[in-house]
Design a protein around this motif. Structure first.
Motif, PDB file in Angstrom:
ATOM      1  N   ALA A 172      -7.771   2.147   7.740  1.00 47.43           N
ATOM      2  CA  ALA A 172      -6.982   3.348   7.441  1.00 47.43           C
ATOM      3  C   ALA A 172      -7.762   4.606   7.802  1.00 47.43           C
ATOM      4  O   ALA A 172      -7.212   5.568   8.353  1.00 47.43           O
ATOM      5  CB  ALA A 172      -6.595   3.375   5.971  1.00 47.43           C
ATOM      6  N   THR A 191      -4.484  -0.550  -1.726  1.00 46.62           N
ATOM      7  CA  THR A 191      -4.473  -0.187  -3.152  1.00 46.62           C
ATOM      8  C   THR A 191      -3.558  -1.107  -3.962  1.00 46.62           C
ATOM      9  O   THR A 191      -3.800  -1.333  -5.152  1.00 46.62           O
ATOM     10  CB  THR A 191      -4.028   1.281  -3.341  1.00 46.62           C
ATOM     11  N   TYR A 203     -10.894  -4.104   1.289  1.00 44.63           N
ATOM     12  CA  TYR A 203     -11.586  -2.867   1.644  1.00 44.63           C
ATOM     13  C   TYR A 203     -11.647  -2.662   3.157  1.00 44.63           C
ATOM     14  O   TYR A 203     -11.848  -1.544   3.623  1.00 44.63           O
ATOM     15  CB  TYR A 203     -12.989  -2.860   1.038  1.00 44.63           C
ATOM     16  N   CYS A 227      -3.486   2.208   3.514  1.00 40.73           N
ATOM     17  CA  CYS A 227      -3.990   2.582   2.179  1.00 40.73           C
ATOM     18  C   CYS A 227      -3.096   2.012   1.083  1.00 40.73           C
ATOM     19  O   CYS A 227      -3.592   1.522   0.052  1.00 40.73           O
ATOM     20  CB  CYS A 227      -4.050   4.100   2.044  1.00 40.73           C
ATOM     21  N   LEU A 274      -8.924  -0.378   4.052  1.00 41.50           N
ATOM     22  CA  LEU A 274      -9.281   1.023   3.808  1.00 41.50           C
ATOM     23  C   LEU A 274     -10.118   1.576   4.969  1.00 41.50           C
ATOM     24  O   LEU A 274      -9.953   2.732   5.370  1.00 41.50           O
ATOM     25  CB  LEU A 274     -10.042   1.161   2.493  1.00 41.50           C
TER      26      LEU A 274
END
Length: 342
Positions: free
Chosen positions: A142, A303, A136, A299, A139
């Motif tokens: 990002a 993911t 995370y 990302c 993220l």
């Protein structure tokens, strides 16, 4: 079996990296001992020198650790170079606001680079540590990179405004710590009380009012104020560039060496861009596109760790994308020059 350090590379690689770094810095310092304005030709030649030093290390990585490691280094290096363009334009604005003579630019940039070396080491250590804690974090990185791209895109559509750097945090912090002598004193960043008294005794300075405090024996000059503003601006820039390069590789040595060799060539690249800035009008748009690409790559990596979709962008493909976007930005600048009002 070869013994590796805790960062995943043998001590030999670290020694070669440090030796190249110290050797190149020593050559640069020796060749630029005098305060003189750097010509475009000299800046271009020195830019080639710094690129060759980086390519020498890249060649070693290819030979010693394989094509994948070499590609990661080159991608990070190219990305940091391109992303630094926006930072260099900010530095130009800072020099202009402080009215610093061009012969002192290299000195300020040299010490600015020394500070960048230290702060990048801190940020890379923190960044690579954080990104290994949780997917995370990628993220979050990002989001930071993507937000920077959006803000840059917004700023490129606005009219250029001259920022008042007297309100800059670094400027105000220096004035809280040191009294300020408002005039340049050669290439000195600081002067002492005796020098201030000598300057105040000159007829041209008789109406000059400065805050004097017997406890303050050292006065900062405009050169140091300029250096402080540039240094803090670079630190803020690192909040964007470090996550961007970490998107390419999570290996601390790869990230740090790629950023460092790119940064070391920024001083001379600064003089090249300063001479050509009116022509490279679309280069900043390339930076925005690359920031969006890096945000997407972060990302995608995050993911994949969460949902295991199997999609990723290789180091070689990343390098091709970075170089392609850069070349398109340069070519577009010459094919579609900015229209000027007559």
């Amino acid at each position: 079996m070869e013994e590796l350090t805790h960062i995943g590379f043998p001590i030999e690689t670290i020694i070669i990296f440090i030796a190249l770094l110290i050797g190149a810095l020593s050559i640069d310092l020796f060749m630029h001992k005098k305060d003189s304005e750097m010509s475009l030709k000299s800046a271009a030649l020195w830019s080639v020198f710094w690129i060759m030093v980086a390519m020498l290390f890249a060649g070693y990585l290819y030979y010693r650790h394989g094509a994948e490691v070499g590609s990661l280094f080159l991608t990070g290096y190219a990305l940091e170079k391109v992303l630094s363009v926006d930072n260099l334009f900010v530095m130009m604005a800072i020099f202009s606001w402080f009215s610093i003579p061009k012969k002192y630019w290299h000195r300020i940039l040299y010490w600015g680079i020394i500070g960048a070396i230290i702060f990048r080491l801190i940020f890379v250590a923190i960044g690579t540590g954080l990104i290994n804690l949780s997917v995370y974090v990628e993220l979050i990185f990002a989001f930071v990179v993507g937000w920077t791209a959006v803000m840059m895109l917004k700023n490129t559509s606005d009219e250029d405004e001259i920022e008042d750097y007297s309100q800059h945090l670094a400027y105000r912090l220096v004035k809280k710590v040191f009294p300020v002598w408002p005039k340049l004193y050669g290439h000195d960043f600081f002067i002492n009380q005796k020098q201030v008294n000598e300057e105040l005794a000159k007829p041209e300075n008789k109406n000059l009012l400065i805050s004097q405090n017997n406890k303050k024996l050292i006065y900062a000059t405009p050169l140091f104020l300029c250096l402080a503003v540039i240094e803090l601006s670079d630190v803020m820039f690192a909040f964007d560039s470090v996550p961007a390069v970490i998107a390419i590789s999570k290996e601390p040595l790869i990230v740090y060496s790629a950023m460092l060799f790119a940064i070391l060539g920024l001083r001379t690249l600064f003089f090249v861009l300063e001479a050509l800035k009116q022509y490279l009008v679309h280069l900043e748009k390339s930076v925005v596109i690359l920031l969006f690409f890096i945000a997407f790559k972060l990302c995608l990596n995050a993911t994949d760790h969460i949902w295991h979709h199997g999609y990723s962008i290789s180091a070689t493909m990343s390098l091709i994308i970075v170089l392609t976007v850069l070349i398109i930005g340069v070519i577009a600048s010459f094919l579609f020059p900015e229209k000027t009002d007559k």
